[in-house]
Scaffold this motif. Structure first.
Motif, PDB file in Angstrom:
ATOM      1  N   GLU A 168     -42.710  -8.574  -2.940  1.00  0.00           N
ATOM      2  CA  GLU A 168     -41.762  -8.095  -3.947  1.00  0.00           C
ATOM      3  C   GLU A 168     -42.332  -6.869  -4.669  1.00  0.00           C
ATOM      4  O   GLU A 168     -41.615  -5.898  -4.937  1.00  0.00           O
ATOM      5  CB  GLU A 168     -41.463  -9.213  -4.950  1.00  0.00           C
ATOM      6  N   LEU A 171     -42.103  -3.893  -2.352  1.00  0.00           N
ATOM      7  CA  LEU A 171     -40.710  -3.444  -2.282  1.00  0.00           C
ATOM      8  C   LEU A 171     -40.325  -2.650  -3.532  1.00  0.00           C
ATOM      9  O   LEU A 171     -39.689  -1.597  -3.438  1.00  0.00           O
ATOM     10  CB  LEU A 171     -39.787  -4.655  -2.118  1.00  0.00           C
ATOM     11  N   GLU A 209     -38.150 -11.391   6.710  1.00  0.00           N
ATOM     12  CA  GLU A 209     -37.006 -10.854   5.968  1.00  0.00           C
ATOM     13  C   GLU A 209     -37.472  -9.813   4.951  1.00  0.00           C
ATOM     14  O   GLU A 209     -36.849  -8.749   4.813  1.00  0.00           O
ATOM     15  CB  GLU A 209     -36.268 -11.999   5.257  1.00  0.00           C
ATOM     16  N   TYR A 210     -38.567 -10.104   4.263  1.00  0.00           N
ATOM     17  CA  TYR A 210     -39.114  -9.120   3.322  1.00  0.00           C
ATOM     18  C   TYR A 210     -39.590  -7.874   4.054  1.00  0.00           C
ATOM     19  O   TYR A 210     -39.333  -6.741   3.630  1.00  0.00           O
ATOM     20  CB  TYR A 210     -40.282  -9.730   2.538  1.00  0.00           C
ATOM     21  N   LYS A 212     -38.581  -6.639   6.838  1.00  0.00           N
ATOM     22  CA  LYS A 212     -37.424  -5.867   7.299  1.00  0.00           C
ATOM     23  C   LYS A 212     -36.895  -4.979   6.175  1.00  0.00           C
ATOM     24  O   LYS A 212     -36.642  -3.782   6.378  1.00  0.00           O
ATOM     25  CB  LYS A 212     -36.347  -6.837   7.777  1.00  0.00           C
ATOM     26  N   THR A 213     -36.744  -5.558   4.991  1.00  0.00           N
ATOM     27  CA  THR A 213     -36.221  -4.793   3.854  1.00  0.00           C
ATOM     28  C   THR A 213     -37.170  -3.675   3.453  1.00  0.00           C
ATOM     29  O   THR A 213     -36.751  -2.545   3.169  1.00  0.00           O
ATOM     30  CB  THR A 213     -35.976  -5.735   2.661  1.00  0.00           C
ATOM     31  N   HIS A 216     -37.103  -0.796   5.946  1.00  0.00           N
ATOM     32  CA  HIS A 216     -35.906   0.013   5.675  1.00  0.00           C
ATOM     33  C   HIS A 216     -36.203   1.037   4.583  1.00  0.00           C
ATOM     34  O   HIS A 216     -35.880   2.226   4.719  1.00  0.00           O
ATOM     35  CB  HIS A 216     -34.760  -0.893   5.197  1.00  0.00           C
ATOM     36  N   ARG A 217     -36.802   0.568   3.493  1.00  0.00           N
ATOM     37  CA  ARG A 217     -37.081   1.435   2.350  1.00  0.00           C
ATOM     38  C   ARG A 217     -38.087   2.524   2.701  1.00  0.00           C
ATOM     39  O   ARG A 217     -37.921   3.691   2.326  1.00  0.00           O
ATOM     40  CB  ARG A 217     -37.607   0.602   1.182  1.00  0.00           C
ATOM     41  N   GLU A 252     -35.574  -8.907  13.746  1.00  0.00           N
ATOM     42  CA  GLU A 252     -35.712  -8.062  12.554  1.00  0.00           C
ATOM     43  C   GLU A 252     -35.964  -6.612  12.939  1.00  0.00           C
ATOM     44  O   GLU A 252     -35.414  -5.684  12.316  1.00  0.00           O
ATOM     45  CB  GLU A 252     -36.837  -8.583  11.663  1.00  0.00           C
ATOM     46  N   VAL A 256     -33.452  -3.375  11.955  1.00  0.00           N
ATOM     47  CA  VAL A 256     -33.879  -2.096  11.371  1.00  0.00           C
ATOM     48  C   VAL A 256     -33.461  -0.943  12.274  1.00  0.00           C
ATOM     49  O   VAL A 256     -32.932   0.079  11.812  1.00  0.00           O
ATOM     50  CB  VAL A 256     -35.408  -2.079  11.159  1.00  0.00           C
ATOM     51  N   SER A 259     -29.838   0.206  11.994  1.00  0.00           N
ATOM     52  CA  SER A 259     -29.569   1.141  10.897  1.00  0.00           C
ATOM     53  C   SER A 259     -30.067   2.539  11.228  1.00  0.00           C
ATOM     54  O   SER A 259     -29.426   3.541  10.892  1.00  0.00           O
ATOM     55  CB  SER A 259     -30.236   0.640   9.619  1.00  0.00           C
TER      56      SER A 259
END
Length: 471
Positions: A168, A171, A209-210, A212-213, A216-217, A252, A256, A259
């Motif tokens: 977290e 991120l 899942e984290y 992957k996010t 993306h960022r 995952e 990505v 996108s």
């Protein structure tokens, strides 16, 4: 998610760890003991870690916040054991967890000023110490060595109470408008990204899942890393396809990549087309396709929608890897095929319609009713029906025998009913061609029966000759 984590915490931590009271002078701080012990063991570099008890960030003046924040980051570099001795250092683990939550909250609530380079540097060190350290790999090693584990331990990382907050934090740092990309790229560099991509092989779906996010960022914020990220993901997928066949994070990865592909500019670069033909299409041949087919199908369709000329390449690729004995995978292929055909133009369809029609005819003839049913549903798609209608003189003679046999002899009544509907549509569309195909089918059936009868008579004659010679 972060508020849910905060809600699980006690409202006020123990005073002897957090407050600047006299109780600190009367007994040794457990954190100091752990830090000193780990420093001597060489598990982490704690030279810059302050052993003093740290106050809360909200309790100090604005001028002191940054220095205290850095001290807390250094404190969080200590990595505890959750696998071999999970019951050790429970108080210290809880202190670290609350400290991690505090530094996440600091990033969220920080003002409009940019983070200084030293903050980015220390933040990256803390993240690396927790995510890329050996203790983080102990859980994976324990599972791979065949050690007996509880039912849920095989997929859930026991160190997640700390790791989740570290993810977290990462991120929030990457996504924060206060993070200067030009400064951060010195620390969130290729080595950092490579190690992050390696973590996708985690068995814990929460971790993937984290990741992957976060990926993306990073891809969105750090343009300088984009070619490296694509190349590294290609290499990992190559290894999965042609070497190991095992990787927990393929779904995952493909999400990505979906996108990323969606953002490709036109005309498509040659490297992107090669990625389609050398990576995405061969991914269809793996036994574990069901675990990532939805994401893979999305990626492939994105390519066809961006460049309709790729439809022929994609369809021929599917035909190359079409499953022979796996009915469940065959249904997946038919689902994907329909979506691809919806984005296919007439010119591209005509290039591959003969081998495609032969494969559909085989599906129509399948004894597995769901495969035959799914193939028949293709005629419910208006665009597919239109493509077939414009090339009916070539396609109908190929698929007609399978349709006629289904209508008369398939064991499943639903397949029979669907077949009758399709035959009616074909008959109404082009009655003359339909009658011509029907006559040809009947002639072929008669020839087959005559040949079978003739062969039977021949075998009977041979048996009589053998019997007479035996006398």
């Amino acid at each position: 998610m972060f508020k849910q984590i905060l809600g699980k915490l006690p409202k006020k931590p123990s005073a002897k760890f957090w407050d600047n009271g006299e109780s600190q002078t009367q007994e040794t701080n457990p954190v100091d003991e752990v830090l000193s012990q780990r420093s001597s063991n060489g598990d982490t570099n704690l030279d810059s870690v302050s052993f003093e008890v740290l106050p809360r960030l909200r309790d100090v003046s604005i001028s002191e916040k940054q220095e205290l924040f850095l001290k807390k980051l250094r404190l969080c570099c200590v990595v505890f054991d959750f696998v071999v001795e999970p019951q050790q250092n429970l108080k210290e683990k809880e202190i670290k967890r609350q400290t991690l939550l505090e530094v996440v909250d600091y990033v969220i609530s920080s003002g409009n000023g940019k983070f200084p380079e030293v903050v980015i540097q220390e933040a990256t060190k803390m993240i690396s110490a927790n995510l890329f350290s050996n203790p983080h790999q102990q859980w994976k090693n324990k599972a791979s060595e065949g050690v007996e584990m509880e039912e849920d331990e095989g997929s859930l990382n026991p160190s997640w109470p700390h790791l989740q907050i570290v993810y977290e934090f990462l991120l929030r740092i990457v996504a924060s408008p206060n993070t200067d990309a030009k400064i951060s790229k010195k620390y969130i560099d290729h080595t950092f990204v490579l190690k992050l991509l390696d973590l996708f092989d985690s068995e814990d779906p929460r971790e993937r899942e984290y990741l992957k996010t976060i990926l993306h960022r990073i891809y969105g914020r750090f343009m300088v890393h984009r070619p490296f990220i694509r190349k590294t993901m290609n290499n990992i997928l190559y290894d999965f396809i042609f070497e190991t066949g095992k990787h927990s994070g393929i779904a995952e990865f493909l999400e990505v990549l979906g996108s990323i592909i969606n953002g490709f500019a036109l005309p498509l670069k040659e490297e992107h087309k090669l990625f389609l033909t050398r990576v995405l299409i061969p991914l269809h041949k793996l036994k574990c396709l069901p675990s990532y087919h939805q994401q893979l199908s999305y990626c492939v369709i994105q390519f066809v929608e961006k460049d309709c000329k790729l439809a022929d390449t994609v369809i021929r690729g599917l035909l190359k890897y079409w499953p022979v004995t796996n009915s469940a995978k065959e249904i997946m292929f038919l689902n994907e095929l329909e979506e691809i055909l919806e984005a296919t133009q007439l010119a591209e369809f005509e290039r591959c319609m003969i081998p495609l029609s032969r494969q559909i005819a085989q599906c129509l003839s399948s004894s597995h009713f769901q495969v035959a049913e799914r193939a028949l549903y293709l005629w419910n798609n208006d665009h597919v029906t239109n493509l077939v209608r414009q090339n009916s003189r070539i396609i109908l003679p190929i698929v007609f025998p399978a349709l006629e046999k289904n209508g008369s002899s398939h064991w499943n009544q639903a397949v029979k009913n669907l077949t009758e509907n399709v035959l009616k549509v074909l008959s109404d569309t082009n009655p003359e061609l339909f009658e011509e195909c029907l006559r040809k089918f009947q002639e072929d059936q008669q020839k087959a029966e005559d040949t079978k009868k003739k062969n039977g008579e021949t075998w009977k004659q041979l048996e009589e000759i053998v019997a007479s010679m035996a006398k």
